[in-house]
Each structure stands twice: as structure tokens, then as C-alpha cells.
Motif scaffolding. Structure first.
Motif, PDB file in Angstrom:
ATOM      1  N   GLY A 107       0.796  -1.223   0.000  1.00  0.00           N
ATOM      2  CA  GLY A 107       0.000   0.000   0.000  1.00  0.00           C
ATOM      3  C   GLY A 107       0.830   1.275   0.000  1.00  0.00           C
ATOM      4  N   ASP A 108       2.138   1.169   0.246  1.00  0.00           N
ATOM      5  CA  ASP A 108       2.999   2.352   0.206  1.00  0.00           C
ATOM      6  C   ASP A 108       3.230   2.785  -1.236  1.00  0.00           C
ATOM      7  OD1 ASP A 108       3.239   2.416   2.933  1.00  0.00           O
ATOM      8  OD2 ASP A 108       5.271   1.595   3.003  1.00  0.00           O
ATOM      9  N   PHE A 109       3.602   4.046  -1.409  1.00  0.00           N
ATOM     10  CA  PHE A 109       3.915   4.581  -2.729  1.00  0.00           C
ATOM     11  C   PHE A 109       5.405   4.848  -2.807  1.00  0.00           C
ATOM     12  CE2 PHE A 109      -0.538   5.615  -2.140  1.00  0.00           C
ATOM     13  CZ  PHE A 109      -1.076   5.197  -3.343  1.00  0.00           C
ATOM     14  N   VAL A 110       5.998   4.509  -3.948  1.00  0.00           N
ATOM     15  CA  VAL A 110       7.422   4.726  -4.163  1.00  0.00           C
ATOM     16  C   VAL A 110       7.625   5.363  -5.534  1.00  0.00           C
ATOM     17  CG1 VAL A 110       8.205   2.871  -2.648  1.00  0.00           C
ATOM     18  CG2 VAL A 110       7.748   2.366  -5.027  1.00  0.00           C
ATOM     19  N   LEU A 111       8.761   6.007  -5.686  1.00  0.00           N
ATOM     20  CA  LEU A 111       9.150   6.602  -6.958  1.00  0.00           C
ATOM     21  C   LEU A 111      10.196   5.679  -7.570  1.00  0.00           C
ATOM     22  CD1 LEU A 111       8.600   9.203  -8.581  1.00  0.00           C
ATOM     23  CD2 LEU A 111      10.586  10.186  -7.484  1.00  0.00           C
ATOM     24  N   VAL A 112       9.968   5.226  -8.800  1.00  0.00           N
ATOM     25  CA  VAL A 112      10.873   4.276  -9.438  1.00  0.00           C
ATOM     26  C   VAL A 112      11.424   4.847 -10.733  1.00  0.00           C
ATOM     27  CG1 VAL A 112       9.727   2.258  -8.441  1.00  0.00           C
ATOM     28  CG2 VAL A 112       9.014   3.075 -10.673  1.00  0.00           C
ATOM     29  N   GLN A 113      12.574   4.276 -11.120  1.00  0.00           N
ATOM     30  CA  GLN A 113      13.202   4.640 -12.386  1.00  0.00           C
ATOM     31  C   GLN A 113      13.459   3.351 -13.162  1.00  0.00           C
ATOM     32  OE1 GLN A 113      16.778   6.880 -11.984  1.00  0.00           O
ATOM     33  NE2 GLN A 113      16.659   7.610 -14.088  1.00  0.00           N
ATOM     34  N   PRO A 114      13.029   3.276 -14.423  1.00  0.00           N
ATOM     35  CA  PRO A 114      13.211   2.046 -15.209  1.00  0.00           C
ATOM     36  C   PRO A 114      14.689   1.700 -15.396  1.00  0.00           C
ATOM     37  CG  PRO A 114      11.724   3.553 -16.319  1.00  0.00           C
ATOM     38  CD  PRO A 114      12.309   4.290 -15.160  1.00  0.00           C
ATOM     39  N   ILE A 115      14.970   0.387 -15.461  1.00  0.00           N
ATOM     40  CA  ILE A 115      16.329  -0.090 -15.756  1.00  0.00           C
ATOM     41  C   ILE A 115      16.260  -0.936 -17.021  1.00  0.00           C
ATOM     42  CG2 ILE A 115      17.195   0.002 -13.388  1.00  0.00           C
ATOM     43  CD1 ILE A 115      16.585  -2.956 -13.111  1.00  0.00           C
TER      44      ILE A 115
ATOM     45  N   GLU B 181      18.485  -3.559 -17.971  1.00  0.00           N
ATOM     46  CA  GLU B 181      18.804  -4.974 -17.822  1.00  0.00           C
ATOM     47  C   GLU B 181      17.708  -5.706 -17.056  1.00  0.00           C
ATOM     48  OE1 GLU B 181      20.533  -2.686 -14.456  1.00  0.00           O
ATOM     49  OE2 GLU B 181      20.937  -2.541 -16.580  1.00  0.00           O
ATOM     50  N   GLY B 182      17.560  -6.975 -17.357  1.00  0.00           N
ATOM     51  CA  GLY B 182      16.581  -7.792 -16.660  1.00  0.00           C
ATOM     52  C   GLY B 182      15.237  -7.831 -17.356  1.00  0.00           C
ATOM     53  N   ASP B 183      14.641  -9.024 -17.335  1.00  0.00           N
ATOM     54  CA  ASP B 183      13.330  -9.193 -17.944  1.00  0.00           C
ATOM     55  C   ASP B 183      12.215  -9.055 -16.933  1.00  0.00           C
ATOM     56  OD1 ASP B 183      14.442  -9.679 -20.454  1.00  0.00           O
ATOM     57  OD2 ASP B 183      14.694 -11.811 -20.023  1.00  0.00           O
ATOM     58  N   LYS B 184      12.443  -9.609 -15.717  1.00  0.00           N
ATOM     59  CA  LYS B 184      11.387  -9.586 -14.703  1.00  0.00           C
ATOM     60  C   LYS B 184      11.427  -8.294 -13.888  1.00  0.00           C
ATOM     61  CE  LYS B 184      11.056 -14.552 -14.170  1.00  0.00           C
ATOM     62  NZ  LYS B 184      11.111 -15.674 -13.240  1.00  0.00           N
ATOM     63  N   VAL B 185      12.622  -7.887 -13.476  1.00  0.00           N
ATOM     64  CA  VAL B 185      12.770  -6.661 -12.687  1.00  0.00           C
ATOM     65  C   VAL B 185      12.941  -5.511 -13.663  1.00  0.00           C
ATOM     66  CG1 VAL B 185      14.113  -5.491 -10.919  1.00  0.00           C
ATOM     67  CG2 VAL B 185      13.857  -7.974 -10.830  1.00  0.00           C
ATOM     68  N   LYS B 186      11.943  -4.606 -13.696  1.00  0.00           N
ATOM     69  CA  LYS B 186      11.924  -3.562 -14.711  1.00  0.00           C
ATOM     70  C   LYS B 186      12.294  -2.176 -14.201  1.00  0.00           C
ATOM     71  CE  LYS B 186       8.589  -5.902 -17.587  1.00  0.00           C
ATOM     72  NZ  LYS B 186       7.315  -5.852 -18.272  1.00  0.00           N
ATOM     73  N   ALA B 187      12.411  -2.016 -12.860  1.00  0.00           N
ATOM     74  CA  ALA B 187      12.722  -0.686 -12.338  1.00  0.00           C
ATOM     75  C   ALA B 187      13.416  -0.819 -10.992  1.00  0.00           C
ATOM     76  CB  ALA B 187      11.453   0.145 -12.200  1.00  0.00           C
ATOM     77  N   GLU B 188      13.948   0.303 -10.527  1.00  0.00           N
ATOM     78  CA  GLU B 188      14.597   0.359  -9.216  1.00  0.00           C
ATOM     79  C   GLU B 188      13.975   1.503  -8.415  1.00  0.00           C
ATOM     80  OE1 GLU B 188      19.037  -0.083  -7.549  1.00  0.00           O
ATOM     81  OE2 GLU B 188      18.789   1.479  -9.049  1.00  0.00           O
ATOM     82  N   ILE B 189      13.762   1.259  -7.146  1.00  0.00           N
ATOM     83  CA  ILE B 189      13.195   2.281  -6.264  1.00  0.00           C
ATOM     84  C   ILE B 189      14.241   3.368  -6.061  1.00  0.00           C
ATOM     85  CG2 ILE B 189      12.342   2.750  -3.944  1.00  0.00           C
ATOM     86  CD1 ILE B 189      11.376  -0.186  -3.868  1.00  0.00           C
ATOM     87  N   ILE B 190      13.858   4.604  -6.317  1.00  0.00           N
ATOM     88  CA  ILE B 190      14.794   5.704  -6.081  1.00  0.00           C
ATOM     89  C   ILE B 190      14.368   6.571  -4.905  1.00  0.00           C
ATOM     90  CG2 ILE B 190      15.681   5.795  -8.425  1.00  0.00           C
ATOM     91  CD1 ILE B 190      13.827   8.172  -8.905  1.00  0.00           C
ATOM     92  N   HIS B 191      13.075   6.477  -4.514  1.00  0.00           N
ATOM     93  CA  HIS B 191      12.621   7.253  -3.366  1.00  0.00           C
ATOM     94  C   HIS B 191      11.344   6.641  -2.808  1.00  0.00           C
ATOM     95  CE1 HIS B 191      13.352  10.921  -1.093  1.00  0.00           C
ATOM     96  NE2 HIS B 191      12.045  10.971  -0.931  1.00  0.00           N
ATOM     97  N   ILE B 192      11.251   6.598  -1.490  1.00  0.00           N
ATOM     98  CA  ILE B 192      10.060   6.113  -0.809  1.00  0.00           C
ATOM     99  C   ILE B 192       9.248   7.332  -0.409  1.00  0.00           C
ATOM    100  CG2 ILE B 192       9.201   4.815   1.163  1.00  0.00           C
ATOM    101  CD1 ILE B 192      11.978   3.340   1.049  1.00  0.00           C
ATOM    102  N   LEU B 193       7.956   7.335  -0.760  1.00  0.00           N
ATOM    103  CA  LEU B 193       7.120   8.513  -0.532  1.00  0.00           C
ATOM    104  C   LEU B 193       6.306   8.365   0.743  1.00  0.00           C
ATOM    105  CD1 LEU B 193       5.861   8.970  -4.184  1.00  0.00           C
ATOM    106  CD2 LEU B 193       7.733  10.176  -3.057  1.00  0.00           C
ATOM    107  N   TYR B 194       6.375   9.376   1.584  1.00  0.00           N
ATOM    108  CA  TYR B 194       5.584   9.434   2.803  1.00  0.00           C
ATOM    109  C   TYR B 194       4.507  10.503   2.641  1.00  0.00           C
ATOM    110  CZ  TYR B 194       9.009   6.353   4.862  1.00  0.00           C
ATOM    111  OH  TYR B 194       9.810   5.272   5.130  1.00  0.00           O
TER     112      TYR B 194
END
Length: 160
Positions: free
Chosen positions: A66-74, A76-89
């Protein structure tokens, strides 16, 4: 740098930085944790995929369903498509909403309205009360409701 110092800096960065989803960055909602610092997320377009949590956040910051995060696409990888760059409060979400960059599909996700609460969980309205004290306790829907009746015959038999 010691673990305590690192934790202090990471926690301060997560709480104090206000970032906006610009460029290829996007706001997503966490659906579930899949282990090994991978999380399943849902985009505003209802697409689901896996994202990874960077090393600096591991064992320092936790996220839940239920939390919201800010992600940036990467790339490499087929299953993992992004990386968390910031957790939103809460305050950071409010800032993004004020800037007009919050996805419309997530707009109602952080506001609880009376329409989303079952009617038996709401406090009684003033119209239903007949000069009685309103019941301030919420009704537990997981329990069977048992009502007791007062009878005057029990009191009469005790007095004789």
C-alpha cells in the motif's frame, strides 16, 4: 562509516528530500514483497511488475503493501523492470499532489471517505436516537451481536 551513521543519513534523506516524478521516473503503489529486496508494484495504468530496492535502503528503511514509491526504469533484466529511487511518505505525497504530478488513479487511495466504510461501522446518526445516549462504541463485524433483555420477573423472585 558506521552502520548507525549510515542509518541516520539514509533516514534523514528519505524523510527530508522532496522529489518530483520527472522524466522517466514514475509513482507506483507497492502490492507485495517478493523477497530478496524485490517488490511487486502497480502503475497508474494498472501494469504490474517487479522493482528492486537499492542497497542503501536495505535494512535501513522498510516499505509495506500500500505504500507509494518513486521508481526509475532499468534496461537490464526481464522480470525486474525498475529500481526504487525514493520512498514517498504522507508529506511528500501531499507535495507531489500540490504540484499536480500525482497520478489520478491513485488520487483516492490515500483518502478514506464514509462511502468506503461499511454502514454498520459508522457511529449512529442523530436522527435514529430517541432521547437516548448515542453508542460511541464501533460495532465489531467479526463478532455475533448478542442482546440481553431485562426482565422484571427475575428481580421479583429475588426479593421474596
Amino acid at each position: 562509516m558506521s552502520k548507525a551513521t549510515k542509518r541516520k543519513h539514509v533516514t534523514k534523506e528519505v524523510l527530508d528530500d522532496y522529489v518530483l516524478p520527472e522524466g522517466d521516473k514514475q509513482v507506483v503503489k507497492v502490492l507485495a514483497s517478493r523477497g530478496n529486496n524485490l517488490h511487486e508494484v502497480e502503475t497508474a495504468e494498472h501494469d504490474t511488475y517487479l522493482v528492486s530496492m537499492p542497497t542503501k535502503y536495505r535494512k535501513n528503511v522498510w516499505i509495506k503493501r500500500g505504500d507509494f514509491v518513486l521508481v526509475q526504469p532499468i534496461e537490464e533484466g526481464d522480470k525486474v523492470k525498475a529500481e526504487i529511487i525514493h520512498i514517498l511518505y504522507k508529506d511528500q505525497i501531499r507535495y507531489i499532489q500540490q504540484e499536480g504530478l500525482w497520478p489520478a488513479t491513485f488520487a483516492s487511495a490515500n483518502h478514506v471517505t464514509e462511502e468506503t466504510i461499511p454502514s454498520d461501522m459508522l457511529p449512529p446518526s442523530d436522527e435514529d436516537s430517541d432521547d437516548e445516549e448515542p453508542d460511541l462504541m464501533m460495532v465489531n463485524p467479526n463478532r455475533r451481536q448478542v442482546e440481553f433483555e431485562e426482565s422484571s420477573t427475575d428481580e421479583d423472585s429475588d426479593n421474596t
